[in-house]
Design an enzyme around this catalytic site. Structure first.
Site, PDB file in Angstrom:
ATOM      1  N   HIS A 182      -2.664   8.048   6.302  1.00 41.66           N
ATOM      2  CA  HIS A 182      -2.888   6.764   5.627  1.00 41.66           C
ATOM      3  C   HIS A 182      -4.294   6.303   6.031  1.00 41.66           C
ATOM      4  CE1 HIS A 182      -1.936   3.159   3.518  1.00 41.66           C
ATOM      5  NE2 HIS A 182      -1.980   2.393   4.585  1.00 41.66           N
ATOM      6  N   HIS A 197      -9.890   2.174   0.443  1.00 44.93           N
ATOM      7  CA  HIS A 197      -8.439   2.003   0.458  1.00 44.93           C
ATOM      8  C   HIS A 197      -8.038   1.456  -0.907  1.00 44.93           C
ATOM      9  CE1 HIS A 197      -4.415   1.322   1.365  1.00 44.93           C
ATOM     10  NE2 HIS A 197      -4.491   0.537   2.417  1.00 44.93           N
ATOM     11  N   CYS A 247       0.801  -1.217   0.000  1.00 40.81           N
ATOM     12  CA  CYS A 247       0.000   0.000   0.000  1.00 40.81           C
ATOM     13  C   CYS A 247       0.837   1.273   0.000  1.00 40.81           C
ATOM     14  CB  CYS A 247      -0.971  -0.027   1.173  1.00 40.81           C
ATOM     15  SG  CYS A 247      -1.999  -1.508   1.109  1.00 40.81           S
TER      16      CYS A 247
END
Lengths: 395, 271
Positions: free
Chosen positions: A290, A324, A165
């Site tokens: 994040h 996400h 990620c």
């Protein structure tokens, strides 16, 4: 470091296609998540939950000469290239620097793995994959940069970064290093990740998918919503309204899928980014977290942000809008950071009912209009990879 | 051209059992025999982590550890660039097999091992490293692209960088679509200064295709290996370091290439 200009940028996600649609979604606080309706993944609340799906991908086709690259991930890449005049801006850079001096450095975690998932279901009696299945131009990681480089007519260095990620955030660092070392004069950075069964079922196996639209920073948050997105930025040494001012990259060296409990790596990445930018913590107006919406990530990141910036700094996660988007989260949020700076907008977390009472950073619950000069954007990935970028107006 | 000093090197592949044993072969002083060479277990990995990792990751870590030890550097502060075309194919195949079935319960361990940066993750965990780590996947251009990235990082950050390349065959049915042979890893520690260096390396990207003459190993016996394993495209560079004579070579990167010049450190210091 010397600021590195961002000459052009674009994004396509469940928030919409392009900068204007993304900004409108932020301003209207209209998120893009919906109950999982992807392929045959059951929307039973246990697997799937909510997803951030990009409209129109199924109908989007690649340029005829590049049809061999056809897969969901490259369609999403192509859609973004043809948004906000991005391909035209790159053509200008190729003309200024020469096509062999423009690099393509992109991040993805799963590339076109969906093509392999489908191919595995269509194996013949002997177990062989379908004759027409093209692994090299779909599932293979490098497929993404090969496709984008060919679509843009570039001849420079190409690479694919795959650090889970943190993938697309890391490409800004690679581009800075290549340009500083003289290996190229400009770089197309960013990345693409698209919906696939592997991540939906994989994160479900880790019990990290929320049954509701994800609620970053909420006291009752219980996981992520997976989204898909493509985003690109053109980096070069040139005057620009917004530039990369600093970056920090660290490793946790702790666990493959859990963050360091004290956020040591995250703190290190943010401090390094500030040091490179030559900025004090109080010179940052906003931190785009994040902020995945998992119990662990948001708690550790809150601690880390408060440690670096003190309790007051304005921060939020925009994953309540986009989901996400995994390897492309870094570029999605870098583009959002650029929009925040240009428009003087700080987005408050979406889907938030009550900020986790244990948090000490200044989590925003509502949008706020104010001058924004500099933003820190965080991206963290499995394997303990941490990356922080500082974006802002140069000078 | 970007310049770095090679201060550590490691290799593991069929008939190439570590740098000490391989150096005379790569230098053309001893014959190459392509025997099966089971990869060593990296001693830095704890028993628990060793159980969680497969052959591919363990091979990468063994090479990384050997090169780092040769360079005499503490791994906990060393930047790293891991690069593999195929990554851990066994893990990806296992997940694809599960997803093609009716019970799609993906193994949690498989899933977190499926990230392409798994080797980098286990390396930083095993060494307790807080330094920047990355992982590239660039098909047959993996060596060229990763070398370019590592050289740029050395130049830009003025710090040593570990470059670790590793590749293994994909299981069937993927292998029939993307054929790879042998299990191969190579690692290099590239430093900004000449202290303890084995060779000086210069590199730059150039447009236009790589010539086979400059990209393939000098030893005909190694050319087959370099064609069937993306990490083994580094064999020409490994030969140049082993031979300790000035050499020029290249590595293909799509329709371009990375040109390299290698010289023994004593020669470079005088030039």
């Amino acid at each position: 470091m010397r600021p590195l200009g961002i000459s052009a940028h674009t994004v396509v996600s469940a928030m919409g296609r392009g900068k204007a649609a993304t900004l409108a979604a932020l301003r209207s606080r209209q998120g893009g998540l919906r109950p999982c309706d992807f392929e045959d993944v059951a929307p039973d609340g246990k697997i799937g939950g909510y997803i951030g799906r990009v409209e129109g991908l199924e109908a989007h086709s690649l340029p005829e000469a590049l049809a061999g690259y056809d897969c969901r991930n490259n369609r999403l890449a192509d859609m973004a290239l043809r948004t906000d005049g991005f391909a035209e801006a790159v053509a200008g850079a190729a003309e200024r620097h020469g096509p062999e001096r423009v690099a393509v450095i992109l991040g993805t975690s799963t590339s076109g793995v969906l093509a392999s998932e489908d191919a595995y279901r269509h194996r013949d009696g002997a177990g062989a994959l379908p004759a027409g299945f093209d692994f090299e131009r779909t599932h293979d990681l490098f497929s993404l940069s090969r496709f984008v480089r060919a679509a843009l007519g570039l001849r420079g260095p190409a690479m694919v970064v795959s650090t889970a990620c943190a993938s697309s955030a890391k490409t800004f660092i690679d581009a800075h290093q290549l340009i500083a070392a003289g290996a190229c004069d400009a770089a197309v950075v960013g990345g693409v990740d698209s919906l696939c069964r592997m991540t939906l079922y994989g994160f479900s196996a880790l019990d990290l998918i929320s049954a509701t639209p994800c609620r970053p920073c909420d006291a009752a948050r219980d996981g992520i919503s997976i989204g898909e997105a493509a985003g690109f930025a053109l980096l070069e040494r040139a005057e620009s309204e917004i530039a990369l001012l600093g970056y920090g990259a660290t490793s946790d060296g702790y666990h493959m899928s859990a963050p360091h409990p004290q956020g040591v790596g995250a703190i290190g990445a943010m401090r390094e980014a500030l040091a490179r930018a030559g900025l004090r913590p109080d010179e940052i107006d906003y931190v785009n977290l994040h902020g995945t919406g998992t119990r662990a990530n948001d708690a550790v990141e809150d601690h880390a942000v408060a440690d670096v910036f003190g309790p007051g700094v304005a921060c939020s996660s925009t994953k309540g809008w986009s989901g996400h988007t995994l390897g492309s989260a870094g570029i999605v949020e870098a583009v959002i950071a650029a929009l925040c700076i240009r428009e003087g907008l700080l987005p408050g977390c979406l889907n938030l009912t009550e900020i986790d009472p244990g948090f000490s950073a200044g989590v925003l619950a509502e949008n706020r209009e104010q001058a924004v000069r500099r933003v820190v954007s965080n991206s963290f990935g499995f394997g303990g990879i941490n990356c922080s970028l500082v974006l802002g107006r140069p000078g | 051209m970007m310049r770095a000093y090679v201060t550590g090197v490691a290799v593991w592949g069929p008939g190439l059992a570590g740098w000490e044993a391989s150096r005379p072969i790569l230098a053309g002083e001893a014959p190459y025999v392509a025997t099966a060479t089971p990869p060593p277990l990296p001693s830095i990995l704890s028993a628990t982590e060793r159980r969680r990792t497969g052959t591919t990751v363990r091979l990468a870590l063994a090479a990384a550890q050997a090169a780092t030890e040769m360079a005499g550097l503490e791994p906990d502060a060393l930047r790293s660039v891991f690069a593999s075309a195929n990554g851990d194919g066994a893990v990806v195949h296992a997940i694809l097999e599960t997803l093609a079935g009716t019970d799609r319960s993906v193994s949690p361990t498989h899933f977190h091992n499926s990230v392409h940066n798994a080797a980098a993750g286990y390396w930083t965990i095993a060494t307790g490293s807080g330094a920047a780590a990355t992982c590239l996947g660039c098909h047959d251009a993996t060596f060229a692209a990763a070398l370019l990235k590592a050289m740029a990082e050395v130049a830009c950050e003025a710090a040593p960088v570990l470059l670790c390349l590793y590749d293994a065959p994909l299981p069937e049915p993927l292998d029939s679509k993307r054929h790879t042979e042998a299990v191969f890893a190579a690692a290099f520690v590239l430093a900004p200064g000449p202290d303890g260096c084995l060779a000086v390396l210069e590199a730059e990207y150039a447009a236009g295709p790589a010539s086979a003459e400059l990209a393939e190993p000098r030893l005909p016996a190694l050319r087959g290996l370099s064609r069937v394993n993306p990490a083994a495209r580094s064999l020409r560079l490994l030969e140049a370091i082993a031979r300790q004579v000035p050499d020029a070579c290249c590595a293909g990167l799509l329709d371009g290439r990375v040109d390299m010049r290698i010289a023994p450190c004593s020669t470079a210091a005088a030039s």
